[in-house]
Scaffold this motif. Structure first.
Motif, PDB file in Angstrom:
ATOM      1  N   MET A 290      43.803  58.861  32.485  1.00 18.10           N
ATOM      2  CA  MET A 290      44.149  57.820  33.440  1.00 18.10           C
ATOM      3  C   MET A 290      43.733  56.438  32.957  1.00 18.10           C
ATOM      4  O   MET A 290      44.157  55.418  33.523  1.00 18.10           O
ATOM      5  CB  MET A 290      43.510  58.114  34.796  1.00 18.10           C
ATOM      6  N   THR A 291      42.898  56.394  31.927  1.00 18.95           N
ATOM      7  CA  THR A 291      42.394  55.123  31.411  1.00 18.95           C
ATOM      8  C   THR A 291      43.292  54.538  30.329  1.00 18.95           C
ATOM      9  O   THR A 291      43.545  53.332  30.292  1.00 18.95           O
ATOM     10  CB  THR A 291      40.983  55.310  30.838  1.00 18.95           C
ATOM     11  N   GLU A 292      43.779  55.400  29.445  1.00 25.01           N
ATOM     12  CA  GLU A 292      44.572  54.935  28.307  1.00 25.01           C
ATOM     13  C   GLU A 292      45.808  54.154  28.772  1.00 25.01           C
ATOM     14  O   GLU A 292      46.594  54.627  29.582  1.00 25.01           O
ATOM     15  CB  GLU A 292      45.008  56.129  27.449  1.00 25.01           C
ATOM     16  N   GLY A 293      45.937  52.927  28.252  1.00 27.61           N
ATOM     17  CA  GLY A 293      47.098  52.109  28.565  1.00 27.61           C
ATOM     18  C   GLY A 293      46.990  51.333  29.860  1.00 27.61           C
ATOM     19  O   GLY A 293      47.926  50.612  30.234  1.00 27.61           O
ATOM     20  N   ARG A 294      45.862  51.408  30.561  1.00 28.24           N
ATOM     21  CA  ARG A 294      45.707  50.711  31.840  1.00 28.24           C
ATOM     22  C   ARG A 294      45.230  49.278  31.612  1.00 28.24           C
ATOM     23  O   ARG A 294      44.415  49.016  30.725  1.00 28.24           O
ATOM     24  CB  ARG A 294      44.720  51.465  32.736  1.00 28.24           C
ATOM     25  N   ASP A 295      45.724  48.370  32.441  1.00 23.65           N
ATOM     26  CA  ASP A 295      45.321  46.968  32.397  1.00 23.65           C
ATOM     27  C   ASP A 295      43.805  46.868  32.578  1.00 23.65           C
ATOM     28  O   ASP A 295      43.252  47.342  33.572  1.00 23.65           O
ATOM     29  CB  ASP A 295      46.045  46.193  33.495  1.00 23.65           C
ATOM     30  N   ALA A 296      43.129  46.253  31.624  1.00 18.03           N
ATOM     31  CA  ALA A 296      41.673  46.170  31.660  1.00 18.03           C
ATOM     32  C   ALA A 296      41.164  45.332  32.818  1.00 18.03           C
ATOM     33  O   ALA A 296      40.000  45.465  33.223  1.00 18.03           O
ATOM     34  CB  ALA A 296      41.156  45.604  30.344  1.00 18.03           C
ATOM     35  N   ASP A 297      42.005  44.461  33.363  1.00 18.42           N
ATOM     36  CA  ASP A 297      41.584  43.592  34.467  1.00 18.42           C
ATOM     37  C   ASP A 297      41.871  44.202  35.843  1.00 18.42           C
ATOM     38  O   ASP A 297      41.509  43.600  36.865  1.00 18.42           O
ATOM     39  CB  ASP A 297      42.296  42.235  34.365  1.00 18.42           C
ATOM     40  N   GLU A 298      42.512  45.363  35.875  1.00 20.99           N
ATOM     41  CA  GLU A 298      42.860  45.974  37.151  1.00 20.99           C
ATOM     42  C   GLU A 298      41.603  46.531  37.832  1.00 20.99           C
ATOM     43  O   GLU A 298      40.819  47.255  37.224  1.00 20.99           O
ATOM     44  CB  GLU A 298      43.876  47.096  36.948  1.00 20.99           C
ATOM     45  N   LYS A 299      41.423  46.194  39.106  1.00 18.36           N
ATOM     46  CA  LYS A 299      40.301  46.720  39.864  1.00 18.36           C
ATOM     47  C   LYS A 299      40.599  48.157  40.264  1.00 18.36           C
ATOM     48  O   LYS A 299      41.624  48.464  40.893  1.00 18.36           O
ATOM     49  CB  LYS A 299      40.065  45.876  41.124  1.00 18.36           C
ATOM     50  N   ILE A 300      39.707  49.064  39.899  1.00 18.15           N
ATOM     51  CA  ILE A 300      39.859  50.477  40.276  1.00 18.15           C
ATOM     52  C   ILE A 300      38.560  50.939  40.921  1.00 18.15           C
ATOM     53  O   ILE A 300      37.487  50.367  40.699  1.00 18.15           O
ATOM     54  CB  ILE A 300      40.221  51.374  39.069  1.00 18.15           C
TER      55      ILE A 300
END
Length: 513
Positions: A174-184
């Protein structure tokens, strides 16, 4: 309390004039299997007969690919913990469902210890349950949810996580390719499970046969009527030969999934009047690539889209079926007039009666957002489905995922005022004399099957209940006790079921060794 069905003493060996049984179970799914196992343990000498229309057990909703296999205990399902207008979180439904799942764990543990079930890893496996949200506002909700649950012993060990490094460590796919600035943000519980309800059902029914039950497949119930002596005369068609016979029973349980509504209507009991069914089909995308499946070990539930029904909550699941891990994502809602996956296109039309017409019309008028949502879901392309998956697994590739059709669900429509209300859950319907009962509805169904069948026993066997309580407490030790109010008992039972079902988190297993 209503008048109860009085079942006979064990019959003599004299052949009856026509076929009779003490208890008749209709449908070979997890509900009938659970009730049959309970009754046979309580009254070993009672005769139990099970009739199934299809050629084997667990071919409809209990089949492992016809559901997501979540052991529903409200650890991760956000529709059980709604956010209120004042910003607080209502956890009352979550507490109820979690405690009901504890009853299932207890009965399954008893069955394992007594040889009624085999190796627990063949039907249940420990898989973390995770709630997942994106955005600051949703993260605030998840924090409030954690604060509302963490102090309750039923949710011991639940975590709130918003650290990106920890997110990456636990959920690499779920982490790979995710926007680093997205709040999760996550709520994480190690006490989740994946359950193969098909394997569980088959094992329970195999044991039931070994204990003397008569389990028959390829038998369709055509009609039910009351005889003058209070028993039920059930017309049964052998789908292989076409012959029709009559089976008489003191008690009938209709555990036929979506087919239960039709059969309860045929029985003519007053309690079914005003009830109707709204069928909803579902689809998932499945990944059998073990290299990809090895990158994700959790059942991760998100928030339902705005305006979507509760059963549309998206989730990315680890599944363990026949010992093989795989991934499942969905559901994608659809619509069919069938009440069963192997049903008829006339099912919905045949369920309409004068007494449930107004509830159906009322729901039709007030549920236009649901209808619009279903239409849009039906029109989705495979590319659109994978785009939905990207919210969970950003690098997912279309070629790695195949579309499968899940089991058919029939949501309960109940009379309310002059109209009706659409309910998402399960409902027990029983006659006032306790001679017949059935189950309507869907999730969390299978996970809470033990609680549901204990409800049937209480409603329909009141005259036997007091004598049965010691045995019920042996099989389900917390029966009649509030676990949140007895944390030491909860801890003992959790330790027992973790050990018996091989569910203890890895660190606890190491400590026990």
């Amino acid at each position: 309390m209503s008048t109860q069905a009085n079942l006979p003493e064990p019959r003599s060996t004299q052949q009856p004039a026509r076929q009779t049984t003490d208890v008749l179970l209709i449908g070979a799914g997890i509900m009938s299997a659970t009730l049959g196992s309970l009754i046979k343990s309580l009254e070993p000498d009672w005769s139990v007969t099970l009739l199934e229309r299809l050629d084997g057990p667990a071919r409809e909703s209990s089949d492992p690919w016809n559901n997501a296999g979540t052991g529903h205990s409200a650890l991760c399902e956000l529709n059980y913990t709604p956010r209120l207008p004042d910003g607080s979180v209502d956890v009352s439904k979550a507490l109820k469902i979690n405690e009901q799942f504890q009853l299932s764990r207890q009965l399954w543990s008893y069955a394992v210890e007594n040889g009624q079930l085999g190796d627990p890893s063949t039907f249940i496996n420990p898989i973390p349950h995770v709630s997942f949200v994106r955005g600051e506002e949703n993260a605030d909700y998840l924090r409030a949810r954690y604060d509302a649950l963490a102090a309750n012993p039923l949710f011991e060990g639940i975590e709130y996580i918003d650290d990106r490094d920890e997110f990456a460590r636990r959920l690499p796919l779920m982490t790979e390719g995710r926007d680093a600035d997205e709040k999760i943000a996550l709520n994480w519980s190690e006490r989740g499970t994946d359950v193969d309800f098909g394997a569980l059902t088959r094992q329970l029914l195999s044991d039931l046969e070994q204990r003397g039950a008569d389990v028959q497949y390829g038998r369709q119930v055509k009609n039910l009527s009351r005889d003058t002596d209070g028993t039920w005369a059930v017309k049964v068609k052998d789908l292989r030969t076409g012959s029709v016979t009559t089976l008489r029973s003191r008690f009938v349980f209709v555990g036929a999934g979506g087919g239960a509504l039709h059969l309860l209507q045929k029985a003519g009991i007053e309690e079914i009047k005003g009830f109707a069914g709204f069928p909803v089909s579902g689809q998932f995308v499945r990944c059998l690539n073990t290299d990809i499946a090895s990158q994700h070990r959790a059942k991760v539930y998100g928030l339902a889209p705005v305006g979507a029904p509760p059963m549309s909550v998206p989730h990315l699941d680890t599944r363990v079926i026949d010992g093989q891990p795989s991934l499942l994502f969905g559901p994608y809602a659809g619509w069919s007039p069938k009440f069963l996956k192997n049903g008829s296109l006339t099912d919905l039309a045949r369920s309409i009666r004068f007494n449930n017409l107004m509830p159906m019309l009322g729901v039709g008028i007030t549920s236009m957002p649901l209808v619009k949502y279903l239409v849009l879901e039906v029109l989705k392309s495979q590319r659109s489905r994978i785009e939905d998956l990207h919210a969970f697994a950003p690098t997912a590739q279309t070629e790695d995922w195949e579309l499968i059709t899940a089991g058919q669900r029939v949501q309960v429509v109940r009379k309310k005022g002059r109209g009706g209300s659409l309910e998402f859950g399960t409902s027990i319907i029983s006659a006032s004399d306790g001679s017949i009962a059935g189950l309507l509805g869907a999730s969390p169904g299978a996970s809470t099957s033990v609680a549901a069948m204990l409800d049937v026993i209480e409603r329909c066997f009141g005259s036997q209940l007091e004598a049965w309580k010691p045995k019920l407490k042996e099989m389900v030790p917390s029966y009649g006790v509030s676990l949140p109010e007895n944390p030491s008992l909860l801890a003992d039972l959790r330790s027992w079921t973790d050990r018996t079902l091989k569910l203890a988190p890895q660190d606890e297993q190491a400590a026990q060794r």
